[in-house]
Design an enzyme around this catalytic site. Structure first.
Site, mmCIF file in Angstrom:
data_model
loop_
_atom_site.group_PDB
_atom_site.id
_atom_site.type_symbol
_atom_site.label_atom_id
_atom_site.label_comp_id
_atom_site.label_asym_id
_atom_site.label_seq_id
_atom_site.Cartn_x
_atom_site.Cartn_y
_atom_site.Cartn_z
ATOM 1 N N GLU A 89 -4.240 -1.641 11.397
ATOM 2 C CA GLU A 89 -2.803 -1.468 11.111
ATOM 3 C C GLU A 89 -2.046 -1.133 12.410
ATOM 4 O OE1 GLU A 89 -1.909 1.135 7.827
ATOM 5 O OE2 GLU A 89 0.179 1.390 8.447
ATOM 6 N N PRO A 92 7.193 11.773 -0.936
ATOM 7 C CA PRO A 92 8.380 12.483 -0.439
ATOM 8 C C PRO A 92 8.009 13.749 0.356
ATOM 9 C CG PRO A 92 8.713 11.783 -2.706
ATOM 10 C CD PRO A 92 7.300 11.425 -2.362
ATOM 11 N N HIS A 128 -12.023 14.692 1.149
ATOM 12 C CA HIS A 128 -13.187 14.278 0.356
ATOM 13 C C HIS A 128 -12.871 14.103 -1.125
ATOM 14 C CE1 HIS A 128 -15.095 15.840 4.018
ATOM 15 N NE2 HIS A 128 -15.957 14.860 3.781
ATOM 16 N N ASN A 136 4.311 8.465 16.563
ATOM 17 C CA ASN A 136 3.716 8.497 17.908
ATOM 18 C C ASN A 136 3.249 9.903 18.297
ATOM 19 O OD1 ASN A 136 4.069 5.805 17.954
ATOM 20 N ND2 ASN A 136 5.357 5.725 19.781
ATOM 21 N N GLU A 137 3.839 10.924 17.667
ATOM 22 C CA GLU A 137 3.337 12.291 17.917
ATOM 23 C C GLU A 137 1.912 12.407 17.366
ATOM 24 O OE1 GLU A 137 6.402 11.681 16.519
ATOM 25 O OE2 GLU A 137 7.458 12.021 18.400
ATOM 26 N N ILE A 170 0.855 -1.193 0.000
ATOM 27 C CA ILE A 170 0.000 0.000 0.000
ATOM 28 C C ILE A 170 0.887 1.238 0.000
ATOM 29 C CG2 ILE A 170 -0.328 -0.117 2.545
ATOM 30 C CD1 ILE A 170 -3.218 1.086 1.912
ATOM 31 N N ALA A 171 0.573 2.178 -0.887
ATOM 32 C CA ALA A 171 1.416 3.368 -1.054
ATOM 33 C C ALA A 171 0.608 4.623 -0.746
ATOM 34 C CB ALA A 171 1.962 3.413 -2.482
ATOM 35 N N TYR A 195 -12.004 8.005 3.764
ATOM 36 C CA TYR A 195 -12.924 7.307 4.676
ATOM 37 C C TYR A 195 -12.483 5.844 4.850
ATOM 38 C CZ TYR A 195 -17.128 4.731 5.961
ATOM 39 O OH TYR A 195 -18.002 3.865 6.555
HETATM 40 C C1 FAD Z 1 10.657 1.439 6.827
HETATM 41 C C2 FAD Z 1 9.423 2.215 6.507
HETATM 42 C C3 FAD Z 1 8.327 1.551 5.983
HETATM 43 C C4 FAD Z 1 7.179 2.265 5.640
HETATM 44 N N1 FAD Z 1 6.145 1.616 5.011
HETATM 45 C C5 FAD Z 1 5.149 2.360 4.457
HETATM 46 C C6 FAD Z 1 4.194 1.746 3.584
HETATM 47 O O1 FAD Z 1 4.215 0.538 3.332
HETATM 48 N N2 FAD Z 1 3.279 2.556 3.006
HETATM 49 C C7 FAD Z 1 3.219 3.893 3.245
HETATM 50 O O2 FAD Z 1 2.360 4.564 2.691
HETATM 51 N N3 FAD Z 1 4.103 4.488 4.085
HETATM 52 C C8 FAD Z 1 5.075 3.762 4.674
HETATM 53 N N4 FAD Z 1 6.000 4.378 5.495
HETATM 54 C C9 FAD Z 1 5.896 5.797 5.750
HETATM 55 C C10 FAD Z 1 5.556 6.178 7.180
HETATM 56 O O3 FAD Z 1 4.230 5.845 7.480
HETATM 57 C C11 FAD Z 1 5.871 7.671 7.349
HETATM 58 O O4 FAD Z 1 7.282 7.792 7.318
HETATM 59 C C12 FAD Z 1 5.310 8.272 8.618
HETATM 60 O O5 FAD Z 1 3.901 8.313 8.556
HETATM 61 C C13 FAD Z 1 5.842 9.677 8.895
HETATM 62 O O6 FAD Z 1 5.757 10.499 7.776
HETATM 63 P P1 FAD Z 1 7.067 11.339 7.311
HETATM 64 O O7 FAD Z 1 8.184 10.381 7.205
HETATM 65 O O8 FAD Z 1 6.717 12.120 6.100
HETATM 66 O O9 FAD Z 1 7.376 12.304 8.513
HETATM 67 P P2 FAD Z 1 6.826 13.822 8.690
HETATM 68 O O10 FAD Z 1 5.362 13.830 8.506
HETATM 69 O O11 FAD Z 1 7.637 14.717 7.854
HETATM 70 O O12 FAD Z 1 7.164 14.078 10.221
HETATM 71 C C14 FAD Z 1 8.426 14.581 10.681
HETATM 72 C C15 FAD Z 1 8.313 14.780 12.189
HETATM 73 O O13 FAD Z 1 7.321 15.777 12.468
HETATM 74 C C16 FAD Z 1 6.384 15.260 13.401
HETATM 75 N N5 FAD Z 1 5.044 15.783 13.121
HETATM 76 C C17 FAD Z 1 4.423 15.889 11.933
HETATM 77 N N6 FAD Z 1 3.182 16.398 12.104
HETATM 78 C C18 FAD Z 1 3.019 16.607 13.428
HETATM 79 C C19 FAD Z 1 1.953 17.116 14.243
HETATM 80 N N7 FAD Z 1 0.791 17.493 13.721
HETATM 81 N N8 FAD Z 1 2.151 17.202 15.573
HETATM 82 C C20 FAD Z 1 3.322 16.809 16.132
HETATM 83 N N9 FAD Z 1 4.370 16.325 15.408
HETATM 84 C C21 FAD Z 1 4.219 16.211 14.087
HETATM 85 C C22 FAD Z 1 6.397 13.750 13.176
HETATM 86 O O14 FAD Z 1 5.895 13.054 14.290
HETATM 87 C C23 FAD Z 1 7.880 13.499 12.943
HETATM 88 O O15 FAD Z 1 8.542 13.412 14.164
HETATM 89 C C24 FAD Z 1 7.121 3.660 5.884
HETATM 90 C C25 FAD Z 1 8.222 4.309 6.438
HETATM 91 C C26 FAD Z 1 9.366 3.617 6.725
HETATM 92 C C27 FAD Z 1 10.568 4.368 7.238
#
Ligand code: FAD
Length: 430
Positions: free
Chosen positions: A291, A175, A228, A415-416, A170-171, A282
């Site tokens: 998940e 970036p 939406h 976790n944030e 799932i994607a 949704y």
């Molecule tokens: C090994 C690996 C496997 C993965 N597998 C998948 C997959 O199969 N499919 C998929 O779609 N994605 C996948 N991901 C992506 C993963 O879900 C995201 O990396 C994650 O959701 C965080 O997004 P980001 O990396 O863009 O961080 P960012 O959103 O850029 O966050 C950067 C920092 O800012 C903090 N932050 C952002 N917004 C807030 C807020 N509102 N309040 C407080 N703090 C905040 C975050 O907690 C983090 O510490 C994977 C990632 C990794 C590394």
């Protein structure tokens, strides 16, 4: 279903026929009401514990444990170097009936219960092998197809996925958009009855090996909120313009094929739309508690594994004329670790029960994910410390468990973000 273990397993679930596996050499505790919780068991990884499980689950667990011991552990170091597991492993897992367990048989799945799926998540964590993306494939990707797919999509994908011949991913993440999914740019535009998909995705688990991927894309830029205007699409490997980039070089999950994707004018037939147009967000919100439950389950199981590894290590490691385990500070550390793991286990088991009854809400799943993955990282830190310098050596399982733990607080929503969801509910509930 087709395979011997599967037939045996279904027999066991259905309560008919004799158990298909030998009953010897198990370390069962008592059954029924008297089952021990892990805090009272000899080892946190013992078979036959926890009230949520039954003897039938124990027998199934034993076969899953054997599968990981025989088919995964011996090859994992090789797969870590390759950055991917073998396709043969996926087919073996399919033959053993380990994929799509909790997908209804009317949809082409195995028709087993949630707890049996959980046994596969847990046993993989106990094997300390994070390469095979089985839980993502079976319990994150397949449910979207089973819950929102058309009859045709279910027939096309689910049986092949159950057999391990079609690997799912799932994607969502891009970036420039991870936590804030509403910021995605990948989009699909109508062209007659077809769709034209453009954009890119990153961090896709199972990405390199996958045959089908659920892609989250914008389909209506004019929607009053971007939530939406998002839809889901089933994109197949080999479609013109669907390009897989590199396997990403990660600090952990070395055998997991995490990849980036590019979509350049990919023409998708109308039948590639999953569910209804603009309902994607949704669907994501409906499926995300499961998940996060999986991540929390794996987190507690990995902690149980690390605890037992460390207990064994300190009991044989000598220092100052006695074993490390004889030192009171070490004993207190083990007491702290065991307590926090068992407390987390109790909460996550209750979340499993809630989810089986379809009552696990977003905020409670967020609590489980946040709490258990934090516990896992603290356990990883302390257990590695208790191994001294040897804990820093890759040949020691604790080293791998330590780096693999790190991602758990990040993916599936950081976790944030979990604290945001929990806090939102606290404020709204007043
Ligand atoms: C090994 C690996 C496997 C993965 N597998 C998948 C997959 O199969 N499919 C998929 O779609 N994605 C996948 N991901 C992506 C993963 O879900 C995201 O990396 C994650 O959701 C965080 O997004 P980001 O990396 O863009 O961080 P960012 O959103 O850029 O966050 C950067 C920092 O800012 C903090 N932050 C952002 N917004 C807030 C807020 N509102 N309040 C407080 N703090 C905040 C975050 O907690 C983090 O510490 C994977 C990632 C990794 C590394």
């Amino acid at each position: 279903m087709a395979t011997p273990l599967l037939r045996g397993t279904l027999r066991l679930w259905g309560g008919r026929g004799a158990p298909c596996l030998p009953l010897a050499s198990r370390c069962y505790h008592s059954g029924g009401e008297e089952r021990l919780e892990t805090c009272s068991a000899k080892k946190l990884t013992d078979i036959g514990t926890r009230r949520i499980f039954s003897l039938k689950h124990d027998i199934f667990r034993e076969s899953v444990r054997k599968f990981f011991q025989e088919e995964v552990i011996p090859y994992h170091a090789e797969w870590e170097k390759a950055g991917e597991v073998s396709r043969e492993l996926w087919e073996k897992a399919g033959k053993q009936g380990l994929l799509g367990i909790n997908i209804a048989d009317r949809h082409g799945g195995i028709g087993g219960d949630l707890y049996s799926s959980a046994i596969v998540w847990e046993e993989q964590a106990y094997s300390n092998c994070t390469g095979p993306g089985f839980s993502l494939h079976s319990d994150i990707v397949m449910p979207y197809i089973a819950n929102y797919g058309s009859e045709e999509q279910m027939k096309r994908f689910i049986p092949e996925m159950v057999a391990g011949k079609c690997i799912g991913a799932i994607a969502m993440t891009e970036p420039e958009a991870g936590s804030d999914l509403q910021g995605i740019r990948t989009n699909a535009k109508k062209d007659g009855s077809d769709w034209i998909l453009n954009g890119s995705k990153v961090f896709v688990s199972n990405g390199w090996l996958c045959d089908v991927v659920i892609v989250v894309a914008i389909t209506n830029r004019e929607a009053h909120s971007s939530a939406h205007g998002i839809s889901l699409f089933l994109v197949e490997n080999g479609m013109k313009g669907f390009i897989k980039g590199r396997k990403l070089d990660k600090i952990g999950l070395k055998a997991q094929d995490t990849t980036e994707f590019f979509f350049e004018d990919v023409r998708l037939p109308a039948g590639a739309l999953l569910g209804e147009e603009n309902k994607g967000f949704y669907y994501l919100m409906q499926e995300i508690p499961q998940e996060r439950l999986i991540i929390s389950e794996i987190a507690v199981s990995a902690s149980e594994f690390m605890f037992e590894e460390t207990r064994d290590y300190v009991k044989q490691r000598k220092a100052f004329g006695k074993t490390v385990a004889d030192l009171q500070t070490v004993q207190h550390k083990l007491a702290e670790l065991k307590t926090s793991i068992c407390v987390a286990r109790a909460f996550v088991d209750s979340c499993l029960q809630l989810h089986r009854a379809k009552h696990l809400d977003l905020a409670t799943a967020a609590m489980a994910k946040y709490w258990a993955s934090d516990v896992q990282n603290r356990v990883a830190y302390d257990c590695l410390q208790l191994h001294g310098g040897w804990g820093y050596m890759w040949e020691y399982p604790i080293a791998k468990a330590y780096v693999d733990a790190r991602i758990q607080t990040i993916y599936g929503g950081t976790n944030e973000i979990m604290k945001e969801l929990i806090a939102r509910k606290i404020i709204h509930d007043q």
